[in-house]
Design an enzyme around this catalytic site. Structure first.
Site, PDB file in Angstrom:
ATOM      1  N   ASP A  43      -6.536   4.574   6.101  1.00  0.00           N
ATOM      2  CA  ASP A  43      -7.127   3.564   5.273  1.00  0.00           C
ATOM      3  C   ASP A  43      -8.126   2.654   6.188  1.00  0.00           C
ATOM      4  O   ASP A  43      -8.709   1.743   5.980  1.00  0.00           O
ATOM      5  CB  ASP A  43      -6.314   2.546   4.561  1.00  0.00           C
ATOM      6  CG  ASP A  43      -5.075   1.875   5.292  1.00  0.00           C
ATOM      7  OD1 ASP A  43      -5.179   2.250   6.641  1.00  0.00           O
ATOM      8  OD2 ASP A  43      -4.502   1.101   4.933  1.00  0.00           O
ATOM      9  N   SER A  44      -8.101   3.147   7.598  1.00  0.00           N
ATOM     10  CA  SER A  44      -9.034   2.413   8.546  1.00  0.00           C
ATOM     11  C   SER A  44     -10.427   2.555   8.175  1.00  0.00           C
ATOM     12  O   SER A  44     -11.342   2.281   8.571  1.00  0.00           O
ATOM     13  CB  SER A  44      -8.854   2.874   9.895  1.00  0.00           C
ATOM     14  OG  SER A  44      -8.852   4.569   9.875  1.00  0.00           O
ATOM     15  N   ASP A  82      -3.713   8.203   3.692  1.00  0.00           N
ATOM     16  CA  ASP A  82      -2.878   6.941   3.595  1.00  0.00           C
ATOM     17  C   ASP A  82      -2.818   6.594   2.274  1.00  0.00           C
ATOM     18  O   ASP A  82      -3.835   6.599   1.481  1.00  0.00           O
ATOM     19  CB  ASP A  82      -3.648   6.071   4.314  1.00  0.00           C
ATOM     20  CG  ASP A  82      -3.176   5.368   5.840  1.00  0.00           C
ATOM     21  OD1 ASP A  82      -1.872   5.951   5.949  1.00  0.00           O
ATOM     22  OD2 ASP A  82      -3.856   5.201   6.783  1.00  0.00           O
ATOM     23  N   LYS A 112       0.730   9.053   4.217  1.00  0.00           N
ATOM     24  CA  LYS A 112       1.030   8.267   5.289  1.00  0.00           C
ATOM     25  C   LYS A 112       1.501   6.836   4.683  1.00  0.00           C
ATOM     26  O   LYS A 112       0.484   6.369   3.871  1.00  0.00           O
ATOM     27  CB  LYS A 112       0.289   8.119   6.183  1.00  0.00           C
ATOM     28  CG  LYS A 112       0.712   7.392   7.600  1.00  0.00           C
ATOM     29  CD  LYS A 112       0.186   7.625   8.750  1.00  0.00           C
ATOM     30  CE  LYS A 112      -1.199   6.781   8.700  1.00  0.00           C
ATOM     31  NZ  LYS A 112      -1.236   5.422   8.630  1.00  0.00           N
ATOM     32  N   GLU A 114       2.683   2.838   5.554  1.00  0.00           N
ATOM     33  CA  GLU A 114       3.143   1.827   6.540  1.00  0.00           C
ATOM     34  C   GLU A 114       4.430   1.260   6.389  1.00  0.00           C
ATOM     35  O   GLU A 114       4.471   0.808   5.269  1.00  0.00           O
ATOM     36  CB  GLU A 114       1.802   0.717   6.594  1.00  0.00           C
ATOM     37  CG  GLU A 114       0.733   1.456   7.233  1.00  0.00           C
ATOM     38  CD  GLU A 114      -0.302   0.386   7.683  1.00  0.00           C
ATOM     39  OE1 GLU A 114      -0.357  -0.863   7.438  1.00  0.00           O
ATOM     40  OE2 GLU A 114      -1.570   0.928   7.771  1.00  0.00           O
ATOM     41  N   GLU A 182       2.122   2.662  16.225  1.00  0.00           N
ATOM     42  CA  GLU A 182       0.873   2.129  16.514  1.00  0.00           C
ATOM     43  C   GLU A 182       1.312   0.820  17.335  1.00  0.00           C
ATOM     44  O   GLU A 182       1.949   0.072  17.162  1.00  0.00           O
ATOM     45  CB  GLU A 182       0.236   1.811  15.271  1.00  0.00           C
ATOM     46  CG  GLU A 182      -1.166   1.095  15.579  1.00  0.00           C
ATOM     47  CD  GLU A 182      -2.338   1.062  14.547  1.00  0.00           C
ATOM     48  OE1 GLU A 182      -1.972   1.585  13.452  1.00  0.00           O
ATOM     49  OE2 GLU A 182      -3.392   0.438  14.651  1.00  0.00           O
TER      50      GLU A 182
END
Ligand code: KIV
Length: 264
Positions: A43-44, A82, A112, A114, A182
């Site tokens: 999602d970057s 993401d 993925k 977070e 990260e």
């Protein structure tokens, strides 16, 4: 092709896992061609592709749009997508619905998530129970930027470090395939990597992780003014591309002049 159980196999055989982001058809094609093990549709993309200041505004539909393009460019690669901010937070049913929508629409191999709270861990468990392969992401979780007060290294204090170690163990317990670490101190990443039996994939977390992930545009030097301490730039894409375009402009606007210059 890399498969889900290769995460485990690579860790057992001390083989490092490579991962790079891609958000579109051509970057995916290039990453696949390079033999990188896994592709992350991160999602970057909200920051790197769209130019936003953080990833908060990215939607499930954004992720699907980009992941479909990536799948077209790298049909045989292991693709992780993401789950964006607030797509796995409200109810278990909505979490499974959103993850299912992503997997069904894109045919990706894993998602993925977070993790910065116990709450989200229970949601990841629901996804794994629903047979959806999950990669966890702990440490500096960019979707929590407003909680952290900026993009800052996490795990510097003992309390923070213990919290992150606790998340790692809980994620292993519920069955994640791998964990992205990260921006945490190298020694903390080493401790986690040594303590758990699923691979850690580091970004700004030092050399002891079981694999590394970088953003395509960062490692290829697309942004001349953005330099991270932990990113080695393997190319100067911004320089090559602007030079190429300047040459094209010269050919269009002053073809004769350039021809004479080329003669000597
Ligand atoms: O969104 C992303 O690209 C990521 C990587 C930086 C790990 O989460």
């Amino acid at each position: 092709m890399f498969k889900l159980n290769d995460f485990q196999a690579y860790k057992q055989n001390d083989k490092k896992i490579s991962m790079v982001t891609a958000y579109d058809y051509f970057s995916a094609k290039i990453v696949a061609e390079s033999g990188i093990d896994t592709i992350l549709v991160g999602d970057s993309l909200g920051m790197v592709f769209a130019g936003n200041e953080n990833t908060i505004s990215v939607t499930v539909d954004d992720m699907i749009y980009h992941a479909k393009a990536v799948k077209n460019g790298a049909p045989n690669s292991f693709i992780i997508v993401d789950m964006p901010f607030l797509s796995y937070h409200s109810t278990l049913a909505k979490t499974i619905k959103n993850a299912g929508k992503i997997i069904k629409a894109t045919n990706c191999n894993a998602i993925k998530v977070e993790i910065n709270s116990e709450h989200t861990i229970s949601h990841v468990k629901a996804l794994i129970d629903a047979q959806i392969p999950v990669i966890g992401h702990i440490g500096l979780t960019p979707q929590s930027v407003n909680i952290f007060g900026g993009f800052k290294i996490q795990g510097k204090t003992t309390d923070e470090a213990n919290k992150i170690i606790g998340f790692a163990h809980k994620l292993v317990e519920i069955g994640v395939a791998a964990i992205v670490l990260e921006c945490i101190p190298e020694q903390l990443a080493k401790t986690i990597t040594n303590q758990i039996n699923v691979p850690t994939i580091g970004i700004g977390a030092g050399k002891y992780c079981d694999g590394q992930v970088l953003v395509f545009h960062d490692l290829l030097g697309f942004e001349p003014n953005k330099k991270y301490q932990f990113v080695t730039q393997y190319a100067n894409a911004y320089g090559y591309l602007t030079d190429a375009l300047k040459n094209y402009k010269l050919d269009v606007t002053q073809p004769k002049l350039q021809f004479i210059e080329n003669l000597g």
